[in-house]
Design a protein around this motif. Sequence first.
Motif, PDB file in Angstrom:
ATOM      1  N   PHE A 234     -27.191 -36.785   6.611  1.00 20.56           N
ATOM      2  CA  PHE A 234     -26.301 -37.826   7.121  1.00 20.56           C
ATOM      3  C   PHE A 234     -24.845 -37.345   7.164  1.00 20.56           C
ATOM      4  N   ALA A 236     -24.031 -34.312   7.877  1.00 20.78           N
ATOM      5  CA  ALA A 236     -23.982 -33.438   9.058  1.00 20.78           C
ATOM      6  C   ALA A 236     -23.998 -34.236  10.347  1.00 20.78           C
ATOM      7  N   TYR A 237     -24.285 -35.533  10.257  1.00 22.41           N
ATOM      8  CA  TYR A 237     -24.252 -36.370  11.452  1.00 22.41           C
ATOM      9  C   TYR A 237     -23.035 -37.282  11.476  1.00 22.41           C
ATOM     10  N   GLY A 238     -22.065 -36.972  10.612  1.00 20.79           N
ATOM     11  CA  GLY A 238     -20.809 -37.699  10.676  1.00 20.79           C
ATOM     12  C   GLY A 238     -20.841 -39.091  10.080  1.00 20.79           C
TER      13      GLY A 238
ATOM     14  N   LEU B  50     -20.242 -26.812  11.461  1.00 19.69           N
ATOM     15  CA  LEU B  50     -19.997 -28.253  11.370  1.00 19.69           C
ATOM     16  C   LEU B  50     -18.989 -28.577  10.271  1.00 19.69           C
ATOM     17  N   LEU B  52     -19.311 -28.050   7.155  1.00 19.70           N
ATOM     18  CA  LEU B  52     -20.001 -28.629   5.996  1.00 19.70           C
ATOM     19  C   LEU B  52     -19.578 -27.979   4.681  1.00 19.70           C
ATOM     20  N   ARG B  80     -15.976 -35.826  11.747  1.00 19.46           N
ATOM     21  CA  ARG B  80     -17.054 -36.805  11.861  1.00 19.46           C
ATOM     22  C   ARG B  80     -17.473 -36.996  13.308  1.00 19.46           C
ATOM     23  N   ARG B  83     -19.555 -33.890  14.282  1.00 17.54           N
ATOM     24  CA  ARG B  83     -20.888 -33.845  13.668  1.00 17.54           C
ATOM     25  C   ARG B  83     -21.793 -34.910  14.275  1.00 17.54           C
ATOM     26  N   GLY B  84     -22.846 -34.478  14.893  1.00 16.16           N
ATOM     27  CA  GLY B  84     -23.790 -35.432  15.451  1.00 16.16           C
ATOM     28  C   GLY B  84     -23.434 -35.841  16.862  1.00 16.16           C
ATOM     29  N   VAL B 111     -27.203 -43.273  12.672  1.00 17.16           N
ATOM     30  CA  VAL B 111     -26.455 -42.125  13.170  1.00 17.16           C
ATOM     31  C   VAL B 111     -25.885 -42.424  14.563  1.00 17.16           C
ATOM     32  N   VAL B 114     -22.744 -44.471  14.519  1.00 16.75           N
ATOM     33  CA  VAL B 114     -21.539 -43.779  14.067  1.00 16.75           C
ATOM     34  C   VAL B 114     -20.759 -43.261  15.274  1.00 16.75           C
ATOM     35  N   HIS B 115     -21.498 -42.857  16.306  1.00 12.82           N
ATOM     36  CA  HIS B 115     -20.856 -42.192  17.432  1.00 12.82           C
ATOM     37  C   HIS B 115     -20.720 -43.037  18.688  1.00 12.82           C
TER      38      HIS B 115
END
Lengths: 332, 545
Positions: A234, A236-238, B50, B52, B80, B83-84, B111, B114-115
């Motif tokens: 999660f 890594a998915y922002g 990314l 990380l 953020r 990522r994704g 997920v 979020v975007h």
Amino acid sequence: MSGFPGFVLRRAVGAVVTLLAISVIVYVVFYVTPGNVAQITCGPRCSPEQVDQVARQLNLDDPLFLRYWHFLQGLVAGQDYSTGTSVQHCSAPCFGLSYQSDQQVTQLIWTKLPVSLSLVSGAMVLWLLLGVGTGVLSAWRRGRFSERVLTGVTLAGTATPVFVIGLVLMIVVCGELRLLPFPQYVALTDDPEQWAWNLLLPWLSLALIEAAAFARLTRASMLETLAEDHIRTFRAYGVGERSIVGRHALRGAFAPVIALNANNVGSAIGGAVLTETLFGLPGIGQELVHAVNVVDLPVVVGMVLVIGFFVVLANAVADVLYAVADRRVVLT
Amino acid sequence: MSLVEVTGLSVDFGELRAVDGLSFRLEEGAALALVGESGSGKSTVASALLGLHHGTGARVGGSVRVAGTDVQRASDEELRRLRGGQAAMVFQDPLSSLDPYYAIGDQIAEVYRVHARASRRAARARAVEVLDRVGIADAARRSRSRPHEFSGGMRQRALIAMALACEPRLLIADEPTTALDVTVQAQVLDLLHTLREETSMGLLLVTHDVGVAAESVDEVLVMRHGRAVEHGPVSRVLGAPVQPYTRELLAAVPRLDAPAAGSTAPQEAVLEEAVLEEAAPKGAVLEATGLRREFGRGKRAFTAVRDVSLTLHRGETLGIVGESGSGKTTLGRMLVGLLEPTAGEVRYDGRPHTGVNPAVQMVFQDPVSSLNPRRSVGESIADPLRARGERDEGRIQARVAELLERVGLEGAHYDRYPHEFSGGQRQRVGIARALAADPRVIVCDEPVSALDVTTQAHVVALLGELQRELGLALVFVAHDLAVVRQVSDRVAVMRQGRIVEEGPVDEVYGTPQDPYTRQLLAAVPALDPEAAALRRAERRELAAA
């Protein structure tokens, strides 16, 4: 049998076996404990004849298995007791009569149990809110100053004895500030509002002690979950930190918190003696301690079985909650 | 501007430099594989793309630009969004990479939200859409399942669906098929291939498996010790490698096709030797008849092995291949006597053998967990000697030292502990322990599956050498068809507890009779990109049939 009915049945059978085993142990312990029960029951000024009479009346000279057999009979079928002049009937489930007061133990339980349940249920709500809340906060703010403060406060909570916390609360809140009256037990059925106000301080002092353990457990399980692979997914998915901590990591703390809570609720029913004594609450714990002191076997057995029943019940409820919280768990 | 631009990237974990001055580019829609053995730094690079490593204590140097974002300088908010949204990552272990408590559709929807500005309902619909896209049948219903209700392959598909949800420009796949069976691996790789054709998404594939890379990418970057060894188009790097390390790596990869003459790969000597020995007369040393094994009782009963009969001859190697759950490990344990068969019997030298027999030993899969971490390796190897009643401390020590040297370690290693050894060395210790009882048969259960290919080749070579010198009969249980081909004289293919096909290796691999064997062989990744394309076509045909 499988599924939920099977689970309930298996647990019920298990509970009965456990409780019978507990009662046997209590009987044996009392049998081997030194001291003249008849003398203690009769009082220090009794003559030897009077002591003998009491012993006969209480069947103290019968062998152990016979006394236990009578106890089982009373439990299943009820029993008649002659107290000198009158005969009183004790209907099933009958735990016998108190050696001290000739009162039926079943009635005694019914008067003490609501007090203990009131104390523990309210305190449980508070310790869960305080403990889990603190745990979540410190997991979220891990490694920062605010986390260290929280950890310090909860540690102080565990380290302080309940009579210190309770006494200080009482002196400050009821004495100095006069915000509340000094606690006095009012039954829920009589006046719900007074019930809550009077129990607020006992709840708080019991909860403060227990909350620390929940805070640390919640924090530890959340940190453990935070190190797991799915949290990395999660991240890594922002997905934001708030959601990661509050949604994904918190879920991992459910199972251990449920387990600890079951344990604490079970033991607090009979074990909150200090809190009960401090605030003058006539609950199971106080009664049990008194009964042990005067070797009042029927009362001790009755109270211990009630406590045992709630421990078993709390754990069964915990198992159901596990299965609800984590779908991988299968009830057996 | 390229989709990915990495310049002089270095990553340090404390004293350890995991990545050292790495630079590469990836254009929009292109595909690059980072290939290397464990510890080469390839996954560290993927995480760096990314950002990380932020906040983990790792020191990152150099510059990383992904989809126009400077990852090193980006704010948390910018990271953020990247990522994704722009670059999505598919992780190695599909079991642990999803939250066990929430429904798969909800995790994908979370997920997505979020975007994208989307309602819960719209996000949920999107989750079902992408699950359908990656080939989850009945996606609307299955989106309500928890991860544990999915198989390994389905979980990996679900992770890919999560990656697709926001239509990223770059897909980073970190060992996406390592935990999967070979047929499932082929399906997942085919899915990635199709998705790339359809979406023009860039792909960065991190893998230790050269075959997986050959199947999926245009360019390969070989890494070792955090540095780039060789970088170029896939057909050139795999077809005509320039660097010695690349050649060594490729030579160590076990091949499905018969090994070419004059190749320097160590295990080929073994095969020749085995072929020579085939002429010699052989008696049966281990015979299993009608073996059956059940686990559990009542409704939950499960038959792991059903009606298996096989014969192991003196000095030969019998390979047993199968996918996870095919019953091959259960069979191996019954042969050694670690498990009692529910029905049937195992005969050693013509006599029924029950319980463990010193003459039949086992080498286990995981060299980490099959050695007691709290005891020195010498003590572990001495166990079988003591079990046989040897009491003379001097003789035990001497024998253990001899065994350690026999497997290519040093006698002085007696007092060392397992954590002081590498994976390959630990497996050598496991072999020494099996040899301690002077066995005539060794059952090896996935002896090399936890090892890197170069280490794998050495361990396989050692087993072959021991077999020749000591006249051992080997049972080699493995999921890797290529390794089994390299070491075995005969091979048995298992599926759902049965042997579906058995025979000399060349026959089974050359002219497979059973459809399942054919399916398995078609699923093995080929080293040559052209051959990989042919196999992909073959798989499509088999799937259509």
